[in-house]
Design a protein around this motif. Structure first.
Motif, short mmCIF file in Angstrom:
data_model
loop_
_atom_site.label_atom_id
_atom_site.label_comp_id
_atom_site.label_asym_id
_atom_site.label_seq_id
_atom_site.Cartn_x
_atom_site.Cartn_y
_atom_site.Cartn_z
N ASP A 188 0.70 -1.12 0.16
CA ASP A 188 0.10 -0.11 0.04
C ASP A 188 0.96 1.19 -0.01
O ASP A 188 1.41 1.49 1.01
CB ASP A 188 -0.97 -0.16 1.31
N ARG A 189 1.07 1.91 -1.25
CA ARG A 189 1.94 2.99 -1.21
C ARG A 189 1.08 4.50 -0.84
O ARG A 189 1.91 5.44 -1.14
CB ARG A 189 2.66 3.06 -2.59
N PRO A 212 16.35 4.36 8.72
CA PRO A 212 15.09 4.80 9.64
C PRO A 212 15.23 4.39 10.94
O PRO A 212 15.13 3.04 11.27
CB PRO A 212 14.09 4.14 8.54
N VAL A 213 15.31 5.38 11.95
CA VAL A 213 15.89 4.82 13.40
C VAL A 213 14.44 4.90 14.03
O VAL A 213 13.63 5.80 14.11
CB VAL A 213 16.49 6.18 13.83
N LEU A 216 5.73 7.84 8.09
CA LEU A 216 5.67 8.91 7.17
C LEU A 216 7.09 9.56 6.70
O LEU A 216 7.17 9.89 5.47
CB LEU A 216 4.92 10.23 7.98
N ASP A 217 7.97 9.35 7.59
CA ASP A 217 9.15 9.91 7.25
C ASP A 217 9.74 8.77 5.85
O ASP A 217 10.21 9.48 5.00
CB ASP A 217 10.47 9.67 8.20
N VAL A 218 9.48 7.80 6.15
CA VAL A 218 9.92 6.60 4.88
C VAL A 218 9.22 7.03 3.80
O VAL A 218 9.70 7.10 2.50
CB VAL A 218 9.89 5.14 5.46
N TRP A 219 7.81 7.14 4.01
CA TRP A 219 7.09 7.32 2.65
C TRP A 219 7.42 8.67 2.12
O TRP A 219 7.76 8.65 0.76
CB TRP A 219 5.69 7.75 3.13
N GLN A 243 11.50 -2.69 6.55
CA GLN A 243 10.92 -3.59 5.24
C GLN A 243 9.89 -2.97 4.60
O GLN A 243 9.73 -2.98 3.55
CB GLN A 243 10.36 -4.81 6.36
N TYR A 244 9.49 -1.86 5.36
CA TYR A 244 8.38 -0.84 4.66
C TYR A 244 9.33 -0.16 3.51
O TYR A 244 8.98 0.22 2.56
CB TYR A 244 7.84 0.20 5.54
N MET A 245 10.30 0.38 4.09
CA MET A 245 11.17 0.99 3.08
C MET A 245 11.49 0.25 1.92
O MET A 245 11.63 0.76 0.68
CB MET A 245 12.41 1.65 3.66
N GLU A 246 11.84 -0.97 2.21
CA GLU A 246 12.64 -2.02 1.06
C GLU A 246 11.61 -2.04 0.17
O GLU A 246 11.52 -2.00 -1.08
CB GLU A 246 12.86 -3.24 1.94
#
Ligand code: PLP
Length: 458
Positions: free
Chosen positions: A5-6, A434-435, A442-445, A350-353
């Motif tokens: 889900d992007r 991402p720490v 939201l940062d990663v998105w 994993q979300y970032m990946e």
């Protein structure tokens, strides 16, 4: 590839359900303008929109509590003078002992195996002085070929200092042809192959460049079976991944506190020495008065009586103003808990990946390849990204092409202009971490939106 889900709404929903989300507000996040115009950052309005800060692997953010804690020490010094050693709010004489339990919990050690002191490379040298005892038959050190330069310098200078030569005593672990990370089986085979001449294996537990987390139990066990010393550099592991130094039987380890430990630039570092070495009388260690048993320290005699703890490696009385941010930071970790942090970290990375995979799938050709291992057990939060900007004529290898460096640098500058702080390692790697303590979904998105723009715009 599972569908991802992007939507921004998805990221916001993850943050809303995140039990660690409140910790973000305990940190000072630089304004977005710091990413591209640092000179103006200091005068940015207090409510300026924050940067997307993904460089906690380089320098962690400042906890809000740090300033008042340092002010407290200044006040105690002003009001108490020398009496502060015993009567400061956090008495200075046993100050380092206050940090011991929390630091030990993070590295998986007994409290007496841990001491907060000095800086990382200094500690590496102090511990190698004691534990690297080369002989004509057993003198070799194994490190990663892509070890952080300071580690390379440290081991090479130790080898030379003992009258040996790096050309015959230094073994560098290289990935297989066409691969970017090391295979555990190859590391273990190298240890076995050199078992007869091996004195020390000293790896970065999480490699600074690739983000690979090595199989610490297997490597430590193979090293000890070979009759060598297992030392670990935890610069990129401390506060990032769960550690179990005592249980895996490592001999020594060192870390810094300015990355995931958020204790400020050049912060006071730490060291671990396994319990089995603590009572040894045959260690040819360097010594100072703060390593002496406190029971006889102030007798002021000339004999060195090492205290039965890692403190025996302390040389000097601790610098309180520099120890304070470490104390504050360790307290934040105690409340957050490494188990919860790791659980969030796995999901966040994993979300970032997944978003990067999705981005590549939407482009005519992949622009971002992930160097860091795909298996969560072989990485912390950092992903190292090999960038091939869309219109650049770069090859997807880390080879040193000036053209690669220029186009990836341009992509990095485009990220900065969008308020994203990630770091660039020439020629073509961007590291993004991402720490879990302060980064959000939201940062990663937001980073991925900026990354898409950065690799597709010329
Ligand atoms: C893996 C590793 N080793 C050593 C160092 C050097 O640390 P220091 O300058 O604190 O001695 C760093 C710094 O980033 C590092 O990442």
């Amino acid at each position: 590839m599972p569908t991802i889900d992007r939507s921004r709404a998805f990221a916001l929903a993850q943050d809303a359900a995140d039990p660690l989300a409140p910790f973000r507000s305990e940190f000072l996040i630089p304004p977005a303008i710091a990413a591209h115009d640092p000179a103006r950052a200091a005068s940015a309005a207090a409510d300026a929109s924050p940067a997307v800060y993904l460089t906690g692997n380089s320098l962690g953010l400042q906890p809000r509590a740090t300033r008042a804690a340092i002010q407290q020490e200044l006040d105690d010094w002003a009001n108490l003078g020398v009496e502060g050693h015993l009567h400061a709010k956090h008495p200075w004489l046993p100050y380092h002992e206050e940090l011991r339990d929390d630091a030990a919990a993070l590295v998986g050690a007994l409290p007496r195996e841990v001491v907060v002191m000095n800086s990382l490379t200094v500690n590496l040298h102090l511990l190698m002085a004691a534990f690297y005892r080369p002989t004509p038959t057993r003198h070799a050190i194994i490190i990663e070929d892509a070890a952080f330069p300071s580690d390379s310098h440290a081991v090479q200078s130790q080898i030379i200092n003992r009258g040996f030569s790096p050309s015959t005593s230094l073994i560098r672990l290289k990935p297989r042809q066409g691969e970017l990370t090391l295979r555990t089986e190859d590391i273990l085979a190298t240890i076995d192959r050199h078992a007869g001449s091996l004195a020390l294996v000293m790896l970065g537990a999480v490699n600074y460049l690739t983000g690979q987390w090595f199989d610490m139990p297997a490597i430590t066990a193979a090293t000890r079976r070979a009759g060598a010393i297992a030392g670990w550099d935890l610069a990129h592991a401390m506060g990032n991944v769960p550690l179990a130094l005592h249980e895996i039987d490592a001999d020594f380890a060192c870390w810094c506190s300015y990355k995931y430990l958020n204790s400020g630039p050049g912060a006071i570092a730490g060291a671990f020495v396994h319990e089995r070495h603590l009572a040894r009388t045959d260690l040819p260690q360097f010594a100072g008065w703060w390593g002496n048993d406190p029971a006889s320290r102030f007798v002021m005699g000339p004999e060195f009586t090492p205290v039965y703890s890692a403190d025996r490696f302390q040389l000097s009385n601790p610098p309180i103003f520099s120890m304070t941010p470490v104390r504050v930071s360790l307290e934040v970790f105690r409340r957050a808990g490494m188990t919860r942090l790791r659980e969030k970290s796995l999901r966040l990375t994993q979300y970032m990946e997944s978003l990067i995979d999705d981005l590549n799938a939407r482009l005519p050709s992949p622009a971002v390849s992930i160097v860091t291992p795909r298996e969560p057990a072989h990485r912390g939060c950092q992903l190292s990204l090999l960038i091939t900007p869309h219109n650049a004529s770069t090859s997807a290898t880390p080879s040193s092409h000036a053209a690669d460096a220029a186009s990836v640098k341009a992509a990095h500058a485009r990220l900065s202009r969008q308020g994203v702080i990630v770091d660039f390692r020439s020629p073509n790697i961007i590291r993004a971490a991402p720490v879990p303590l302060y980064n959000s979904f939201l940062d990663v998105w937001t980073f991925i939106q900026a990354l898409e723009h950065a690799v597709t715009t010329t």
